[in-house]
Design a protein around this motif. Structure first.
Motif, PDB file in Angstrom:
ATOM      1  N   PRO A  62       0.393  14.972  10.365  1.00  0.00           N
ATOM      2  CA  PRO A  62       0.759  16.311  10.230  1.00  0.00           C
ATOM      3  C   PRO A  62      -0.037  16.895   8.763  1.00  0.00           C
ATOM      4  O   PRO A  62      -0.229  18.128   8.724  1.00  0.00           O
ATOM      5  CB  PRO A  62       1.997  16.597  10.192  1.00  0.00           C
ATOM      6  CG  PRO A  62       2.615  15.450  11.172  1.00  0.00           C
ATOM      7  CD  PRO A  62       1.777  14.342  10.808  1.00  0.00           C
ATOM      8  N   PHE A  63      -0.142  16.186   7.915  1.00  0.00           N
ATOM      9  CA  PHE A  63      -0.649  16.452   6.758  1.00  0.00           C
ATOM     10  C   PHE A  63      -2.233  16.385   6.383  1.00  0.00           C
ATOM     11  O   PHE A  63      -2.894  16.563   5.450  1.00  0.00           O
ATOM     12  CB  PHE A  63       0.073  15.519   5.672  1.00  0.00           C
ATOM     13  CG  PHE A  63       1.589  15.755   5.837  1.00  0.00           C
ATOM     14  CD1 PHE A  63       2.385  16.742   5.746  1.00  0.00           C
ATOM     15  CD2 PHE A  63       1.987  14.516   6.550  1.00  0.00           C
ATOM     16  CE1 PHE A  63       3.540  16.932   6.198  1.00  0.00           C
ATOM     17  CE2 PHE A  63       3.470  14.585   6.824  1.00  0.00           C
ATOM     18  CZ  PHE A  63       4.206  15.837   6.500  1.00  0.00           C
ATOM     19  N   GLY A  64      -2.793  15.802   7.537  1.00  0.00           N
ATOM     20  CA  GLY A  64      -4.389  15.522   7.353  1.00  0.00           C
ATOM     21  C   GLY A  64      -4.742  14.058   7.105  1.00  0.00           C
ATOM     22  O   GLY A  64      -5.969  13.825   7.151  1.00  0.00           O
ATOM     23  N   ASN A  65      -3.815  13.186   6.836  1.00  0.00           N
ATOM     24  CA  ASN A  65      -4.170  11.802   6.735  1.00  0.00           C
ATOM     25  C   ASN A  65      -4.561  11.141   7.777  1.00  0.00           C
ATOM     26  O   ASN A  65      -4.054  11.422   8.884  1.00  0.00           O
ATOM     27  CB  ASN A  65      -3.109  11.051   5.904  1.00  0.00           C
ATOM     28  CG  ASN A  65      -2.373  11.570   4.494  1.00  0.00           C
ATOM     29  OD1 ASN A  65      -3.326  11.766   3.627  1.00  0.00           O
ATOM     30  ND2 ASN A  65      -1.170  11.769   4.341  1.00  0.00           N
ATOM     31  N   VAL A  66      -5.691  10.597   7.766  1.00  0.00           N
ATOM     32  CA  VAL A  66      -6.407  10.037   8.876  1.00  0.00           C
ATOM     33  C   VAL A  66      -5.589   8.479   9.333  1.00  0.00           C
ATOM     34  O   VAL A  66      -5.330   7.658   8.338  1.00  0.00           O
ATOM     35  CB  VAL A  66      -7.821   9.444   8.704  1.00  0.00           C
ATOM     36  CG1 VAL A  66      -8.408   8.924   9.687  1.00  0.00           C
ATOM     37  CG2 VAL A  66      -8.479  10.973   8.458  1.00  0.00           C
ATOM     38  N   CYS A  67      -5.327   8.194  10.466  1.00  0.00           N
ATOM     39  CA  CYS A  67      -4.679   7.276  10.857  1.00  0.00           C
ATOM     40  C   CYS A  67      -5.726   6.625  12.149  1.00  0.00           C
ATOM     41  O   CYS A  67      -6.480   7.527  12.682  1.00  0.00           O
ATOM     42  CB  CYS A  67      -3.371   7.310  11.475  1.00  0.00           C
ATOM     43  SG  CYS A  67      -2.347   7.717  10.157  1.00  0.00           S
ATOM     44  N   SER A  68      -5.556   5.383  12.628  1.00  0.00           N
ATOM     45  CA  SER A  68      -5.983   5.090  13.961  1.00  0.00           C
ATOM     46  C   SER A  68      -5.287   4.184  14.868  1.00  0.00           C
ATOM     47  O   SER A  68      -4.241   3.544  14.332  1.00  0.00           O
ATOM     48  CB  SER A  68      -7.275   4.501  13.453  1.00  0.00           C
ATOM     49  OG  SER A  68      -7.277   2.819  13.245  1.00  0.00           O
ATOM     50  N   VAL A  69      -5.810   4.218  16.084  1.00  0.00           N
ATOM     51  CA  VAL A  69      -5.154   3.130  17.086  1.00  0.00           C
ATOM     52  C   VAL A  69      -6.577   2.228  17.291  1.00  0.00           C
ATOM     53  O   VAL A  69      -7.716   2.962  17.410  1.00  0.00           O
ATOM     54  CB  VAL A  69      -4.554   3.759  18.100  1.00  0.00           C
ATOM     55  CG1 VAL A  69      -3.273   4.290  18.004  1.00  0.00           C
ATOM     56  CG2 VAL A  69      -5.551   4.753  18.861  1.00  0.00           C
ATOM     57  N   LEU A  70      -6.283   0.978  17.210  1.00  0.00           N
ATOM     58  CA  LEU A  70      -7.443   0.241  17.562  1.00  0.00           C
ATOM     59  C   LEU A  70      -7.239  -0.988  18.261  1.00  0.00           C
ATOM     60  O   LEU A  70      -6.051  -1.564  18.168  1.00  0.00           O
ATOM     61  CB  LEU A  70      -8.166  -0.384  16.349  1.00  0.00           C
ATOM     62  CG  LEU A  70      -7.545  -1.095  15.206  1.00  0.00           C
ATOM     63  CD1 LEU A  70      -7.718  -2.627  15.471  1.00  0.00           C
ATOM     64  CD2 LEU A  70      -8.194  -0.818  13.899  1.00  0.00           C
ATOM     65  N   GLY A  93       0.993  -1.218   0.024  1.00  0.00           N
ATOM     66  CA  GLY A  93      -0.160   0.040   0.019  1.00  0.00           C
ATOM     67  C   GLY A  93       1.047   1.155   0.044  1.00  0.00           C
ATOM     68  O   GLY A  93       1.965   1.150   0.287  1.00  0.00           O
ATOM     69  N   SER A  94       0.211   2.237  -0.319  1.00  0.00           N
ATOM     70  CA  SER A  94       1.019   3.720  -0.240  1.00  0.00           C
ATOM     71  C   SER A  94       0.028   4.712   0.026  1.00  0.00           C
ATOM     72  O   SER A  94      -1.073   4.779  -0.237  1.00  0.00           O
ATOM     73  CB  SER A  94       1.753   3.844  -1.623  1.00  0.00           C
ATOM     74  OG  SER A  94       0.796   3.999  -2.812  1.00  0.00           O
ATOM     75  N   PHE A  95       0.592   5.914   0.352  1.00  0.00           N
ATOM     76  CA  PHE A  95       0.053   7.179   0.474  1.00  0.00           C
ATOM     77  C   PHE A  95       0.853   8.381   0.564  1.00  0.00           C
ATOM     78  O   PHE A  95       2.180   8.108   0.436  1.00  0.00           O
ATOM     79  CB  PHE A  95      -0.869   7.315   1.757  1.00  0.00           C
ATOM     80  CG  PHE A  95      -0.156   7.196   3.019  1.00  0.00           C
ATOM     81  CD1 PHE A  95       0.210   8.241   3.733  1.00  0.00           C
ATOM     82  CD2 PHE A  95      -0.053   5.989   3.584  1.00  0.00           C
ATOM     83  CE1 PHE A  95       1.051   8.249   4.898  1.00  0.00           C
ATOM     84  CE2 PHE A  95       0.703   5.902   4.893  1.00  0.00           C
ATOM     85  CZ  PHE A  95       1.424   7.289   5.625  1.00  0.00           C
ATOM     86  N   ALA A  96       0.260   9.420   0.267  1.00  0.00           N
ATOM     87  CA  ALA A  96       1.086  10.626  -0.071  1.00  0.00           C
ATOM     88  C   ALA A  96       1.229  11.770   1.123  1.00  0.00           C
ATOM     89  O   ALA A  96       0.202  11.722   1.820  1.00  0.00           O
ATOM     90  CB  ALA A  96       0.700  11.481  -1.471  1.00  0.00           C
ATOM     91  N   VAL A  97       2.142  12.378   1.069  1.00  0.00           N
ATOM     92  CA  VAL A  97       2.293  13.463   1.949  1.00  0.00           C
ATOM     93  C   VAL A  97       3.123  14.485   1.115  1.00  0.00           C
ATOM     94  O   VAL A  97       3.750  14.247   0.358  1.00  0.00           O
ATOM     95  CB  VAL A  97       3.138  13.404   3.222  1.00  0.00           C
ATOM     96  CG1 VAL A  97       2.580  12.093   4.002  1.00  0.00           C
ATOM     97  CG2 VAL A  97       4.549  12.439   2.826  1.00  0.00           C
ATOM     98  N   PRO A  98       3.073  15.609   1.773  1.00  0.00           N
ATOM     99  CA  PRO A  98       3.794  16.879   0.937  1.00  0.00           C
ATOM    100  C   PRO A  98       5.229  16.892   1.172  1.00  0.00           C
ATOM    101  O   PRO A  98       6.176  17.376   0.516  1.00  0.00           O
ATOM    102  CB  PRO A  98       3.149  18.153   1.446  1.00  0.00           C
ATOM    103  CG  PRO A  98       2.378  17.916   2.773  1.00  0.00           C
ATOM    104  CD  PRO A  98       2.075  16.441   2.604  1.00  0.00           C
ATOM    105  N   ASP A  99       5.515  16.146   2.392  1.00  0.00           N
ATOM    106  CA  ASP A  99       7.145  16.485   2.994  1.00  0.00           C
ATOM    107  C   ASP A  99       7.464  15.112   3.732  1.00  0.00           C
ATOM    108  O   ASP A  99       6.973  14.882   4.847  1.00  0.00           O
ATOM    109  CB  ASP A  99       7.001  17.640   4.090  1.00  0.00           C
ATOM    110  CG  ASP A  99       8.543  17.937   4.651  1.00  0.00           C
ATOM    111  OD1 ASP A  99       9.346  16.805   4.392  1.00  0.00           O
ATOM    112  OD2 ASP A  99       8.764  18.772   4.953  1.00  0.00           O
ATOM    113  N   PRO A 159       3.797  17.210  -3.867  1.00  0.00           N
ATOM    114  CA  PRO A 159       3.692  18.688  -3.327  1.00  0.00           C
ATOM    115  C   PRO A 159       2.148  19.223  -3.389  1.00  0.00           C
ATOM    116  O   PRO A 159       2.080  20.162  -2.645  1.00  0.00           O
ATOM    117  CB  PRO A 159       4.570  19.432  -4.385  1.00  0.00           C
ATOM    118  CG  PRO A 159       5.388  18.350  -5.190  1.00  0.00           C
ATOM    119  CD  PRO A 159       4.731  17.013  -4.945  1.00  0.00           C
ATOM    120  N   ASP A 160       1.509  18.773  -4.307  1.00  0.00           N
ATOM    121  CA  ASP A 160       0.087  19.321  -4.247  1.00  0.00           C
ATOM    122  C   ASP A 160      -1.010  18.223  -3.619  1.00  0.00           C
ATOM    123  O   ASP A 160      -1.805  18.005  -3.692  1.00  0.00           O
ATOM    124  CB  ASP A 160      -0.403  19.553  -5.833  1.00  0.00           C
ATOM    125  CG  ASP A 160      -0.628  18.339  -6.614  1.00  0.00           C
ATOM    126  OD1 ASP A 160       0.233  17.169  -6.176  1.00  0.00           O
ATOM    127  OD2 ASP A 160      -1.072  18.119  -7.612  1.00  0.00           O
TER     128      ASP A 160
END
Length: 129
Positions: free
Chosen positions: A118-126, A9-15, A59-60
């Motif tokens: 810090p970029f608004g991507n949602v994570c969870s602890v469960l 899997g993958s996801f993006a961040v600006p930094d 970046p976007d």
């Protein structure tokens, strides 16, 4: 049918440098550069058992509107407290009965609390039921 040789899997961040600091420093996960892709800024979060998730710079970047990473914990209350101590608040969602700390407990399902990187991507602890 597709015959895959490897799935990830993958996801993006600006930094990705800031992402590495958050996922390694704040959450305590094993994070490192992707071999041969250091100049492009790709990093991977080690999920254990030979699995990882790729984090790539965009970046976007627009934050995902779904959970991108779930951290299974033995004690969801302790995990939420650790996040709060690190300055990471839980998120609240309509339609979920969340307690004062932001933990939702479903009928027989896991106890879960959501938070954002810090970029608004949602994570969870469960905590599994």
């Amino acid at each position: 049918m597709v015959t895959a040789t490897h799935v990830f899997g993958s996801f993006a961040v600006p930094d990705t440098a800031e992402a590495r600091a958050f996922y390694a420093g704040t959450l305590g996960l094993e994070v490192g550069p992707v071999a041969g892709m250091e100049e492009q800024g790709l990093i991977e979060i080690d999920l254990g058992e030979g699995r990882s998730v790729l984090v790539y710079p965009k970046p976007d970047h627009v934050p995902a509107v779904f959970t991108v990473l779930n951290l299974v914990v033995d004690d969801v209350e302790a995990a939420v407290d650790e996040l709060a101590d690190a300055g990471v608040p839980t998120l609240r969602y309509e339609g979920f009965d969340q307690d004062a700390r932001g933990i939702a407990r479903g009928d027989g399902g896991p106890a879960v609390a959501w938070f954002a990187d810090p970029f608004g991507n949602v994570c969870s602890v469960l905590q599994e039921a």
